[in-house]
Design an enzyme around this catalytic site. Structure first.
Site, PDB file in Angstrom:
ATOM      1  N   ASP A 153       0.833  -1.207   0.000  1.00 18.08           N
ATOM      2  CA  ASP A 153       0.000   0.000   0.000  1.00 18.08           C
ATOM      3  C   ASP A 153       0.871   1.261   0.000  1.00 18.08           C
ATOM      4  O   ASP A 153       2.109   1.175  -0.041  1.00 18.08           O
ATOM      5  CB  ASP A 153      -0.903  -0.077   1.247  1.00 18.08           C
ATOM      6  CG  ASP A 153      -2.286   0.503   1.021  1.00 18.08           C
ATOM      7  OD1 ASP A 153      -2.443   1.327   0.109  1.00 18.08           O
ATOM      8  OD2 ASP A 153      -3.207   0.129   1.775  1.00 18.08           O
ATOM      9  N   GLU A 213      -0.792   1.971  -5.099  1.00 15.97           N
ATOM     10  CA  GLU A 213      -0.598   3.399  -4.813  1.00 15.97           C
ATOM     11  C   GLU A 213      -1.692   4.247  -5.464  1.00 15.97           C
ATOM     12  O   GLU A 213      -1.520   5.449  -5.638  1.00 15.97           O
ATOM     13  CB  GLU A 213       0.835   3.858  -5.119  1.00 15.97           C
ATOM     14  CG  GLU A 213       1.296   3.727  -6.530  1.00 15.97           C
ATOM     15  CD  GLU A 213       0.658   4.727  -7.451  1.00 15.97           C
ATOM     16  OE1 GLU A 213      -0.279   4.318  -8.172  1.00 15.97           O
ATOM     17  OE2 GLU A 213       1.093   5.899  -7.479  1.00 15.97           O
ATOM     18  N   TRP A 214      -2.830   3.563  -5.745  1.00 14.45           N
ATOM     19  CA  TRP A 214      -4.087   4.248  -6.083  1.00 14.45           C
ATOM     20  C   TRP A 214      -4.041   5.030  -7.401  1.00 14.45           C
ATOM     21  O   TRP A 214      -4.875   5.908  -7.634  1.00 14.45           O
ATOM     22  CB  TRP A 214      -4.525   5.184  -4.933  1.00 14.45           C
ATOM     23  CG  TRP A 214      -4.303   4.595  -3.589  1.00 14.45           C
ATOM     24  CD1 TRP A 214      -4.614   3.310  -3.196  1.00 14.45           C
ATOM     25  CD2 TRP A 214      -3.681   5.220  -2.442  1.00 14.45           C
ATOM     26  NE1 TRP A 214      -4.245   3.115  -1.886  1.00 14.45           N
ATOM     27  CE2 TRP A 214      -3.677   4.269  -1.401  1.00 14.45           C
ATOM     28  CE3 TRP A 214      -3.165   6.487  -2.214  1.00 14.45           C
ATOM     29  CZ2 TRP A 214      -3.151   4.546  -0.136  1.00 14.45           C
ATOM     30  CZ3 TRP A 214      -2.647   6.776  -0.957  1.00 14.45           C
ATOM     31  CH2 TRP A 214      -2.644   5.813   0.067  1.00 14.45           C
ATOM     32  N   GLY A 215      -3.036   4.740  -8.231  1.00 14.62           N
ATOM     33  CA  GLY A 215      -2.967   5.412  -9.526  1.00 14.62           C
ATOM     34  C   GLY A 215      -2.410   6.817  -9.454  1.00 14.62           C
ATOM     35  O   GLY A 215      -2.354   7.518 -10.470  1.00 14.62           O
ATOM     36  N   ASP A 221      -9.974   3.553  -3.454  1.00  7.78           N
ATOM     37  CA  ASP A 221     -10.718   2.335  -3.111  1.00  7.78           C
ATOM     38  C   ASP A 221     -12.127   2.311  -3.699  1.00  7.78           C
ATOM     39  O   ASP A 221     -12.820   3.312  -3.759  1.00  7.78           O
ATOM     40  CB  ASP A 221     -10.835   2.206  -1.591  1.00  7.78           C
ATOM     41  CG  ASP A 221      -9.474   1.996  -0.945  1.00  7.78           C
ATOM     42  OD1 ASP A 221      -8.463   1.992  -1.666  1.00  7.78           O
ATOM     43  OD2 ASP A 221      -9.440   1.826   0.283  1.00  7.78           O
TER      44      ASP A 221
HETATM   45  C1  GLA Z   1      -5.932   1.404   1.463  1.00  9.49           C
HETATM   46  C2  GLA Z   1      -5.989   0.412   0.306  1.00  9.49           C
HETATM   47  C3  GLA Z   1      -7.097  -0.596   0.571  1.00  9.49           C
HETATM   48  C4  GLA Z   1      -6.844  -1.312   1.895  1.00  9.49           C
HETATM   49  C5  GLA Z   1      -6.729  -0.296   3.018  1.00  9.49           C
HETATM   50  C6  GLA Z   1      -6.252  -0.928   4.314  1.00  9.49           C
HETATM   51  O1  GLA Z   1      -7.071   2.199   1.505  1.00  9.49           O
HETATM   52  O2  GLA Z   1      -6.193   1.075  -0.903  1.00  9.49           O
HETATM   53  O3  GLA Z   1      -7.174  -1.527  -0.480  1.00  9.49           O
HETATM   54  O4  GLA Z   1      -5.686  -2.096   1.789  1.00  9.49           O
HETATM   55  O5  GLA Z   1      -5.778   0.714   2.695  1.00  9.49           O
HETATM   56  O6  GLA Z   1      -6.166   0.014   5.353  1.00  9.49           O
END
Ligand code: GLA
Length: 376
Positions: free
Chosen positions: A120, A153-155, A175
């Site tokens: 993450d 890393e969410w893009g 997410d």
């Molecule tokens: C982030 C990630 C999620 C999950 C949470 C856990 O938000 O993007 O997929 O792993 O952390 O806290």
């Protein structure tokens, strides 16, 4: 394909829960359908490292330890995934992050028998994403244990540009929450949470070309079976994630799912689209007011086509063969992947009335090349 603890359990993970989830996956048809990885997300770590620097599992939640859990999951014929973070701290401050400890953490994971590492991006201020994930990728290689790296890393730093050479999959967005389009107002902003899955879907449109066998865009785990997703929306998410060649990671409590949810997650014809060996990611090919047609080319030259109704009333939607480069006189066989039925051969178009927030998904296979036009 696999299952991840986050969407169903958040930080409330423990070894009994994970073992019983593995029992269910091994026996309820999921393993047979291809779900392989059982991934423990954030919440497993003890708050500090051991005196030698090693990560430790929270002894209250995992008294037998992670090696024992890995052994159990392996004994079920499944693979074991575990979470860490590239920064100082896991998300939700759930434990120490791997920053500066990549080698040791990769070795620890390898010694425990981990097959899949999700890394993450919380508490990562000052880090360069590419450098940080490369350090972990190299540390994993050095262990000699095959371990899939899942970049999360969410893009934010366009991982599709650099992650294909160091990881197997990379998250493209924040997410996915269990909602249709929640988060509309914040979604363009970095870290804009939460996000309904239709917003995540739309963010995938320009990314299809970066995916291929062994390198996958990850639009996040499924919310199928989690409230308030309806059955129609669940069926739609599954179909569209298959067209996206997305990792299919179930995120519900599979020990107590309804028959309807199970039927969605186990739809073998849709899974076959997701797992198609050509590994070409599909994309949006036609759109109008509240409707989309998505298409994915498959290894046998057929196409997976999804007619997607984004409105709250039923509407007819038409797929036009020229939108995928076939001619308007191309005859094609139609297999309905949700009804598991063959439909009459279509020529040039296929039309269906699609239920609200739902899909019709077909596999279209050309019957023959169109007759040459005779010239007199
Ligand atoms: C982030 C990630 C999620 C999950 C949470 C856990 O938000 O993007 O997929 O792993 O952390 O806290």
């Amino acid at each position: 394909m696999g299952w991840n603890s986050w969407n169903a359990f958040k930080l409330d993970v423990n070894e009994n829960r994970i073992r019983s989830v593995a029992d269910s996956i091994a026996s309820n048809g999921m393993k047979a359908a291809g779900y392989q990885y059982v991934v423990v997300d954030a919440g497993w770590k003890y708050a500090s490292r051991a005196s030698d620097g090693q990560l430790m599992a929270d002894p209250n939640k995992f008294p037998a330890g992670m090696k024992s859990l890995a052994d159990y999951i392996h004994s079920k014929g499944l693979l074991f995934g575990l979470y860490t973070d590239a920064g100082e701290q896991d998300c939700d401050s759930a434990g120490p992050g791997s920053k500066g400890h990549e080698k040791l953490d990769a070795q620890t994971f390898a010694a425990w028998g981990v097959d899949f590492m999700k890394e993450d991006w919380c508490a990562s201020e000052g880090l360069d994403a590419q450098t940080a994930y490369r350090a972990m990728s190299e540390a994993i290689l050095e262990t000699g244990r095959p371990m899939l790296l899942s970049v999360c890393e969410w893009g934010d730093h366009q991982p599709w540009n650099w992650a294909p050479s160091i990881a197997t999959m990379w998250r493209t967005t924040g997410d996915n929450e269990a909602c249709w389009d929640c988060g509309r107002d914040t979604y363009q902003k970095a870290g804009g949470y939460p996000r309904g899955w239709t917003l995540i879907l739309d963010a995938q449109i320009p990314l299809a070309r970066y995916a291929g066998p062994g390198r996958w865009n990850d639009p996040d785990m499924l919310q199928i079976g989690n409230q308030p997703m309806s059955l129609a929306e669940s069926k739609a998410q599954f179909s569209l994630w298959a067209v996206l060649a997305a990792p299919l990671v179930a995120g519900n409590d599979v020990r107590s799912m309804s028959g309807e949810i199970r039927n969605i997650l186990l739809n073998k014809e849709v899974i076959a689209v997701d797992q198609d060996p050509a590994g070409v990611e599909g994309t949006l090919v036609e759109k109008g007011d509240g409707w989309n047609v998505w298409a994915r080319p498959l290894a046998d030259k057929s196409e997976a086509i999804v007619l997607f109704n984004r409105l709250t009333n039923p509407q007819p939607i038409t797929f036009d063969a020229p939108s995928i480069g076939w001619t308007s006189s191309t005859p094609f066989q139609v297999r309905d992947l949700w009804e598991h039925a063959d439909r009459p051969v279509s020529t040039g178009t296929f039309r269906g009335v699609v239920a609200p927030h739902s899909v019709i998904m077909i596999r279209a296979t050309k019957t023959r090349d169109p007759e040459p036009v005779s010239v007199r």
